[in-house]
Design a protein around this motif. Structure first.
Motif, PDB file in Angstrom:
ATOM      1  N   TRP A  80     -76.984 -34.355  81.955  1.00 55.50           N
ATOM      2  CA  TRP A  80     -76.574 -32.952  82.030  1.00 55.50           C
ATOM      3  C   TRP A  80     -76.310 -32.414  80.629  1.00 55.50           C
ATOM      4  CZ3 TRP A  80     -74.967 -30.684  87.016  1.00 55.50           C
ATOM      5  CH2 TRP A  80     -74.552 -29.352  86.907  1.00 55.50           C
ATOM      6  N   ALA A  81     -75.580 -33.191  79.827  1.00 56.50           N
ATOM      7  CA  ALA A  81     -75.260 -32.763  78.456  1.00 56.50           C
ATOM      8  C   ALA A  81     -76.512 -32.618  77.595  1.00 56.50           C
ATOM      9  CB  ALA A  81     -74.293 -33.749  77.810  1.00 56.50           C
ATOM     10  N   ASP A  82     -77.502 -33.459  77.831  1.00 56.65           N
ATOM     11  CA  ASP A  82     -78.746 -33.387  77.054  1.00 56.65           C
ATOM     12  C   ASP A  82     -79.569 -32.150  77.397  1.00 56.65           C
ATOM     13  OD1 ASP A  82     -78.168 -35.705  75.707  1.00 56.65           O
ATOM     14  OD2 ASP A  82     -79.472 -36.970  76.948  1.00 56.65           O
ATOM     15  N   VAL A  83     -79.420 -31.622  78.607  1.00 62.30           N
ATOM     16  CA  VAL A  83     -80.247 -30.511  79.064  1.00 62.30           C
ATOM     17  C   VAL A  83     -79.516 -29.168  79.013  1.00 62.30           C
ATOM     18  CG1 VAL A  83     -81.450 -29.579  81.071  1.00 62.30           C
ATOM     19  CG2 VAL A  83     -81.661 -31.987  80.514  1.00 62.30           C
TER      20      VAL A  83
ATOM     21  N   HIS B 165     -82.477 -30.993  89.453  1.00 65.04           N
ATOM     22  CA  HIS B 165     -82.259 -29.562  89.258  1.00 65.04           C
ATOM     23  C   HIS B 165     -81.591 -29.232  87.925  1.00 65.04           C
ATOM     24  CE1 HIS B 165     -83.535 -28.961  93.366  1.00 65.04           C
ATOM     25  NE2 HIS B 165     -82.777 -29.993  93.683  1.00 65.04           N
ATOM     26  N   LEU B 166     -81.600 -30.166  86.994  1.00 67.11           N
ATOM     27  CA  LEU B 166     -81.006 -29.912  85.684  1.00 67.11           C
ATOM     28  C   LEU B 166     -81.906 -28.984  84.883  1.00 67.11           C
ATOM     29  CD1 LEU B 166     -79.711 -33.442  84.640  1.00 67.11           C
ATOM     30  CD2 LEU B 166     -78.401 -31.512  85.528  1.00 67.11           C
ATOM     31  N   HIS B 167     -81.295 -28.065  84.167  1.00 66.01           N
ATOM     32  CA  HIS B 167     -82.037 -27.134  83.308  1.00 66.01           C
ATOM     33  C   HIS B 167     -81.077 -26.587  82.258  1.00 66.01           C
ATOM     34  CE1 HIS B 167     -80.154 -23.727  85.430  1.00 66.01           C
ATOM     35  NE2 HIS B 167     -80.314 -24.500  86.500  1.00 66.01           N
ATOM     36  N   ASP B 168     -81.612 -25.936  81.241  1.00 66.00           N
ATOM     37  CA  ASP B 168     -80.765 -25.488  80.137  1.00 66.00           C
ATOM     38  C   ASP B 168     -79.718 -24.468  80.558  1.00 66.00           C
ATOM     39  OD1 ASP B 168     -82.479 -23.343  80.507  1.00 66.00           O
ATOM     40  OD2 ASP B 168     -83.079 -23.212  78.409  1.00 66.00           O
TER      41      ASP B 168
END
Length: 120
Positions: free
Chosen positions: A57-60, A26-29
């Protein structure tokens, strides 16, 4: 969602596989700011899982990610009163106060930690 605070690093795995219900799916910007706390010597949940999740998480996300690995701490490091447990409480309180004090559209540059998780 205003922010996420995760302790002990469990992300839905029962082995090395991630279920579709895992936070990873569920990761998103627009993911909210994140604080993760994990004991360096956790024998229940591998610390590598949390390191990887913090990096993902930090990348997205466009929001800050704060990852704290408590040196020498085991799983459930806050179960009994200890220095590590008090450090965790202090960090949670500081993170929550920071989240409550910031404008809704604030970005990573205003992070309380000022840096992204390392790849160690």
């Amino acid at each position: 969602m205003t922010a996420v605070i995760g302790m002990y690093g469990y992300d839905g795995r029962t082995d090395s596989q991630l279920p579709s219900s895992s936070p990873h799916a569920h990761l998103h910007d627009g993911a909210p700011p994140l604080l993760l706390l994990h004991g360096e010597r956790d024998s229940v949940v591998p610390v590598q899982w949390t390191r990887g999740f913090a990096r993902a998480w930090a990348d997205v996300s466009e929001q800050p990610v704060v990852y704290t690995e408590l040196r020498g701490a085991q799983h459930s490091f806050d179960y009994f009163d200890s220095l590590r447990g008090r450090v965790a409480v202090d960090q949670i309180e500081a993170f929550a106060a920071w989240v409550r004090s910031r404008p809704a559209l604030s970005r990573r540059r205003n992070s309380p930690c000022g840096k992204r998780p390392s790849s160690s």
